[in-house]
Every structure is written in C-alpha cells, then in structure tokens.
Design an enzyme around this catalytic site. Structure first.
Site, PDB file in Angstrom:
ATOM      1  CG  HIS A 180      -1.080  23.136   0.545  1.00 56.16           C
ATOM      2  ND1 HIS A 180      -2.144  22.334   0.870  1.00 56.16           N
ATOM      3  CD2 HIS A 180      -1.277  23.521  -0.746  1.00 56.16           C
ATOM      4  CE1 HIS A 180      -2.947  22.220  -0.171  1.00 56.16           C
ATOM      5  NE2 HIS A 180      -2.452  22.936  -1.155  1.00 56.16           N
ATOM      6  NE  ARG A 215      13.523  23.127   6.123  1.00 53.21           N
ATOM      7  CZ  ARG A 215      12.342  23.350   6.670  1.00 53.21           C
ATOM      8  NH1 ARG A 215      12.282  23.742   7.937  1.00 53.21           N
ATOM      9  NH2 ARG A 215      11.222  23.168   5.989  1.00 53.21           N
ATOM     10  CD  GLU A 241       1.889  12.399   0.101  1.00 50.16           C
ATOM     11  OE1 GLU A 241       3.015  11.909   0.325  1.00 50.16           O
ATOM     12  OE2 GLU A 241       1.489  13.446   0.635  1.00 50.16           O
ATOM     13  CE  LYS A 287       8.239  17.690   0.403  1.00 55.03           C
ATOM     14  NZ  LYS A 287       9.283  18.576  -0.102  1.00 55.03           N
TER      15      LYS A 287
END
Length: 668
Positions: free
Chosen positions: A233, A289, A198, A116
C-alpha cells in the site's frame, strides 16, 4: 518572504526544501537527532541544532523541542516537510501561538482532513463521491461495519498516510488480527491508533490531484498523478499524466479536488487522492502537505512547488492562475528504498559503502538525503532517494527512467533497484495498464534474477580480473619492500617467470556458481581473458572513479568495490558479488541455525505471540517487530515446539539477536 526557515524534518525532503530556500536567499535551519549528527541535511543547512535521541518521539516528533529551537535560532517560519509533524494540527497551532509562520494549511483544515473518516463525511457534504465505509470506532464497531459492507475490506488508520496502519482483509478470521496489527502500527507511526473500515476494490487505480490554494480564495489544480504502482500500500513509482485516464474523468476529478479544497477552507499545497475505476472514481483522502512525488508535477509544469508553498505561507497570492498554468510532457518518479523485495520488502540497515547517482540533466534529477558513508538506521523511513525523469512523450520518459536506473549504484544496504528496473521494463508498465495490485500479484516474476549469459559473465570476470591483478601487484610491492630490493623478481608474488609474461588462474564464485578463467599477458591498460572456448582482449581505462572496459569490442562502464574475500562488480546498476574461491571455501559454522529465529535488523519488539512449550506450525507468527515505521512479522521456520523466548514487548533487539528458539517437530 520569510528571512529564516527551520525545516522540521530530515532526509531527502529536508535537503530538497533547502535547495529552494538557498535559491530564494532564505537562511535554512536544520534539526537533527543524535544518529543524524552527520547527515546530509545537517551538512547542507546554514545552521543546525540537536533535537535529542534517535527515536522520533524524542526528536522529530517533539513539538516543544522544535518550537524552542525555532525561537532560539531566530527563525520566523517552519516547514514540516512530509511525515513526522507535517499533518499535525497541534504543531501548526503551536507555531502560530509563538509567532511562527507554519508552511502548510490552517489547523482547522488539517483537523478536518487529517482524520480520514471526518474528511469523507465532509466530501459527502461537498458532493464528492466516496467509497463505502465506516466512520471509525472501537473494535466491535469495526467488526460490525466490515460485516455490513462485505469483504474484502481495508482496515485503515484515520491519521497519517504512506500505507501504514493499513491492512486488506479477505476472510472473516483475518479481521481481528488485522485490526490489532493496524492499531499497533498506526500508534507507532502517528501516535494515533484510530481506525476505520473501507470497502476494498480490486483492479482499481490510485490517482491523485495536486491542488494549491492561497489565503485570498484562489485555488488551482495541476495534472493528475498515477500512483498505482505500489507495494504494501505504499507508492514506489508515480507518473503524470495518468495513462489511460479519459478527458472526462480528468475534468471531473479536478473539479472534485477544487471543491474539496473550498469545502475545507484550505490554504497551501494539498493532494486529493482518488480510487479510479473504468468510468468512475471515489474520494480516498486528502493529504495536507507536500507529497513525496511532487517532483513529477514540477517537471511537467516547470514550477517549484516549495517556492509556491513559501510564498503562499507568507500571504502572497498564487504565482499563477489556472488559465496561466501550462503543463506538457510526461514525468515519472521511482522511489529508491533500503529494503529487500525478495524477502517481503524487509527493511535494510547498515552503512552505505558506495553511492553514485546518474548524470544529471534538464530531463533528469535525483533527490537524495544520503551519500556514501552514511548509515541507514531502523528509526526512520527506508526512502533513500528519488529518481525523476521527464520526456516529451511517455515512451521517452520511460526510456530515460530505465537508463537512469541503470546508472544508480548503491552498495552496503539492500535496495529495491532491481525491482524498479524490472517494473520499468515490464509490458504492463509500457502499456500503462497496471493497478494497485500489480506488484503484489507479480512479485515472484519481478524479483526473479536475470539468467546468466556468457557475455555478461565475461564482463564480470574482466572487471574481477582488474581487481585481482591490482591485488597481486599490491602484494608484490609489499613483498619487495619487505626484502629491501624493489627490483628483485624473487620478491614478486605475481607468477613472474623468465622471458614470459605472468598468467593467472582466476577461480571465483558468483550467484552460487563457480567460474574459471585465465588472465594472460597482463600489461598496463589491458590483458587477455580466456573464458569458455574464447580468448578475449580486454582494454581497461579508469574514468571518473569507474572502470571503462572494452570487452569483445564493446564498451562497458562498471564500478568495483573490494571485499575482504572478493569484489562487488556494479554493472548497469546491478550488484554482482564475486568471491575468490579460496576465501569462499572457508569452513562454514555448523549447528541448528534454522531452529533459531533471529532479529533481521535492529528493531523494537511490539508483540510476542508464543511462550515456551507452545506447539507451532511452519509459517505461524511468533513475534512482531517494528522498524522503519513498519511492522515485521517473524514466523516459525518449521513445525515444532517453542523451546525458549528471549525477548519481551518493548525490548530493542539488536541485529542478529536470538529471539525465539523452535525445536523441530521430530526433535521435540
């Protein structure tokens, strides 16, 4: 097109891929672990091969074993599904090295986008807006990045997805433990504990764009999916198109997703995820994916995305260009999981005693990897099935979702069906005005049991009466057989009396209440039920394994599952446990059970935070377990002193095992 396809996965996604393979005439090969020997995906496959023991690292994550089986079976392609090895570049390279088609993007794209932090750097170069954050590093670097960015922040695993290895940090003192916990969960789920920081944005939506690219340079994007309805999440309800998204933002996000695909040299199915504010968006990550929620895109586009994957993997161009792609209507998906929302979404394991899906139609489908008799184990994800509906309008799709959820029946493990139904009926869902924090902020309301009513109680008692009468008839038959006279009234146990029909007193407990009723004049096909101040005629008919009850002139379809001490009545998709009073009044075990911390399910001990003699406060974490790819923290039930610790890190605790004993403060 390939001739034989090995599916390196399990559960509903393996079953779903097999459906397309069979339609295209491609032989499907399943792989399975020891605990999955009788799983549905094994039954549906044309061929099946044992991988190894239950833990994923010894079976579904073993690249060497999967490649060996692919070669031994004569497969010429491998589809990884999602999860496990789906985003593992080493696996894609191993396939290529052994002459096998990997149904997915090229390894270089997977490496770039699988991290990421590296993906965000690539997006910056491509001109795609990204959220403020760090690029990873050791704990000290993460701590410094969090201080620089400013709380609240997200600690996120660089590899994998599905909300695992992710923690929200709102206070400085939470940061170190969040990093430690996220690393542990990421390592267990993905074999990679790399983290990054983040900025966390409150009140935002999670919206993603499905893209497809071929090896000839073609790229198309589909309608966006709103995945903001989440718990821990992790997505639980997804829909397309996203309600409230402006045409301008939709166009900008679609362009950004296509730029992302070109920048990565992408091929195959991919999903670009964004965090969306009122008039702006940030790139989150790109999943290399097929997504769990791909069926909603299939519903509005009338396309089979697995077929697209197989054709593109074989070098064919995209089946449609952007101009040819037509999408209309609205589709919504609800993920049905083995978990208990009222207990912090605690995973649930055990045998699925009863499973029934809704009636299928052109506007409804259910993708499932289980059936009645299967066991849910602690080794894999908690997802059982996905309910997907389509409507010409969002309102119609939502009504069909509500109706479909009422027809899903699962018994044997705890599920989130009640939560899904509550969300589907909520005002925020009706308005499309929800964000990623909606479920967490409203969990108490969404899990609050519905208030009982005389009407619903009467239906439940009517269904329980049917089972009660059947038990009485069975007992009478057994008694008559014992005395050798089928016609002897004295062998009956059904309250027989001369010249009169038998009446029965029914006393049960349900949801902590005691209910009393009288069953009068029972006959084949019905009886009278006296409850409260009313006597109601009940007509009974068995239809397709369910009971059709006419109560107060209103038809109700229910299912019943007998228990040793009662019955479960499934009404409108909700489970109602009813116990006969005699059985319910049996003595309960006594002792200081609330002082013992027990394993809620089979799980691996990943952290022990206390030792004998430690003083603890109520709610303080004692130890952490890992099951179904998620961490479960067990807390002190009260203030006190740890008397004993009966486990170590790495132990596999069985359900109900005593792990820690805490003496109450006043006793200690």
């Amino acid at each position: 097109m390939m001739r034989k396809l090995l599916i390196a996965n399990r559960g509903e996604i393996a079953c779903r891929i097999m459906r397309t393979a069979k339609r295209l005439g491609v032989t499907s090969v399943a792989v399975y672990s020891e605990v999955d020997a009788h799983a549905l995906h094994v039954e549906l496959a044309d061929e099946a091969y044992l991988l190894g023991p239950a833990p994923a690292r010894d079976s579904y994550l073993s690249i060497e074993k999967i490649i060996e089986i692919a070669l031994r079976s004569g497969s010429d392609a491998i589809h990884p599904g999602y999860g496990f090895l789906a985003e593992n570049a080493d696996f894609a390279e191993a396939c290529a090295a052994n002459g096998l088609i990997f149904v997915g993007p090229p390894p270089h794209a997977m490496r770039l986008l699988g991290s990421k932090s590296e993906a965000k750097a690539a997006m910056v170069r491509a001109g795609v807006p990204v959220a403020p954050g760090s690029s990873g590093g050791e704990d000290a670097e993460l701590l410094e990045a969090a201080r620089f960015i400013g709380l609240p922040v997200l600690v996120k695993a660089s590899a994998g997805g599905g909300g695992r290895g992710m923690r929200i940090v709102r206070a400085p003192e939470e940061l170190s433990s969040a990093i430690e916990s996220a690393r542990r969960e990421a390592r267990a789920a993905f074999g990679d504990d790399t983290l990054f920081i983040e900025k966390y944005f409150s009140g935002y939506k999670h919206v993603e764009i499905q893209i497809f690219a071929d090896s000839l340079g073609g790229v198309v994007s589909f309608l966006e999916r709103d995945c903001s309805m989440q718990r821990r999440h992790q997505k639980i309800i997804e829909e397309t198109p996203a309600p409230g998204l402006t045409p301008s933002l939709r166009e900008q996000m679609s362009d950004a997703a296509i730029r992302a695909a070109h920048a990565a040299g992408y091929t195959g199915a991919g999903t670009v995820e964004f965090l969306v504010g009122e008039d702006h968006f940030y790139f989150l990550e790109m999943n290399t994916r097929l997504q769990v929620e791909h069926p909603v895109t299939e519903m509005v586009s009338k396309q089979d995305l697995v077929e697209w994957q197989l054709r593109v993997a074989c070098g064919a161009p995209l089946p449609l260009t952007q101009d040819d792609l037509r999408m209309s209507g609205c589709a919504i998906e609800a993920r049905i999981c083995a978990e208990d929302p009222a207990r912090g979404f605690m995973p649930s394991v055990g045998e699925i005693v009863h499973f029934r899906g809704p009636r299928k139609g052109p506007f409804l489908r259910i993708d499932s990897g289980v059936r009645a008799g299967d066991r849910v184990t602690p080794y894999y994800d908690s997802l059982l099935a996905k309910l997907i509906v389509y409507g010409e309008s969002r309102e119609q799709a939502l009504r069909r979702l509500q109706a479909g959820l009422e027809e899903v029946e699962i018994l044997g493990v705890a599920t989130n069906l009640d939560l899904l139904w509550a969300i589907s009926k909520s005002d925020r869902m009706a308005d499309g005005d929800y964000d990623t924090e909606y479920v967490g902020n409203n969990i108490a309301m969404l899990t609050c049991p519905a208030a009982p009513s005389m009407d619903s109680d009467r239906v439940l008692l009517a269904a329980a009466s049917v089972v009660f009468l059947a038990n009485a008839r069975r007992a009478a038959l057994e008694a008559s057989e014992a005395v050798g006279d089928d016609w002897s009234p004295w062998a009956g146990t059904d309250a027989w009396r001369l010249y009169e029909c038998a009446d029965h007193e029914l006393r049960v407990t349900q949801a902590g209440r005691t209910l009393e009723a009288q069953i009068m004049r029972p006959q084949d096909g019905g009886f009278l039920l006296s409850f409260g101040d009313a006597v109601t005629a009940v007509e009974v008919q068995s239809v397709g394994g369910r009971l059709s009850l006419l109560v107060d002139g209103v038809k109700h379809e229910v299912s019943t599952v007998a228990l040793d001490d009662g019955v479960v009545v499934i009404l409108g998709g909700r489970n109602h446990v009813i116990n006969w009073v005699e059985a319910a009044s049996s003595p309960q075990s006594e002792g200081p059970l609330n002082e013992r911390v027990l394993a809620p399910m089979p799980a691996t001990v990943t952290r022990v935070a206390v030792k004998a003699g430690d003083a603890v406060s109520k709610g303080e974490t004692l130890l952490v377990l890992e099951a179904m790819k998620m961490e479960i923290a067990l807390a002190a039930p009260h203030d006190g002193v740890v008397e004993s610790v009966a486990c170590e890190v790495g132990d596999m605790a069985i359900e109900g095992a005593e792990l820690v004993t805490v003496l109450r403060k006043d006793v200690a």
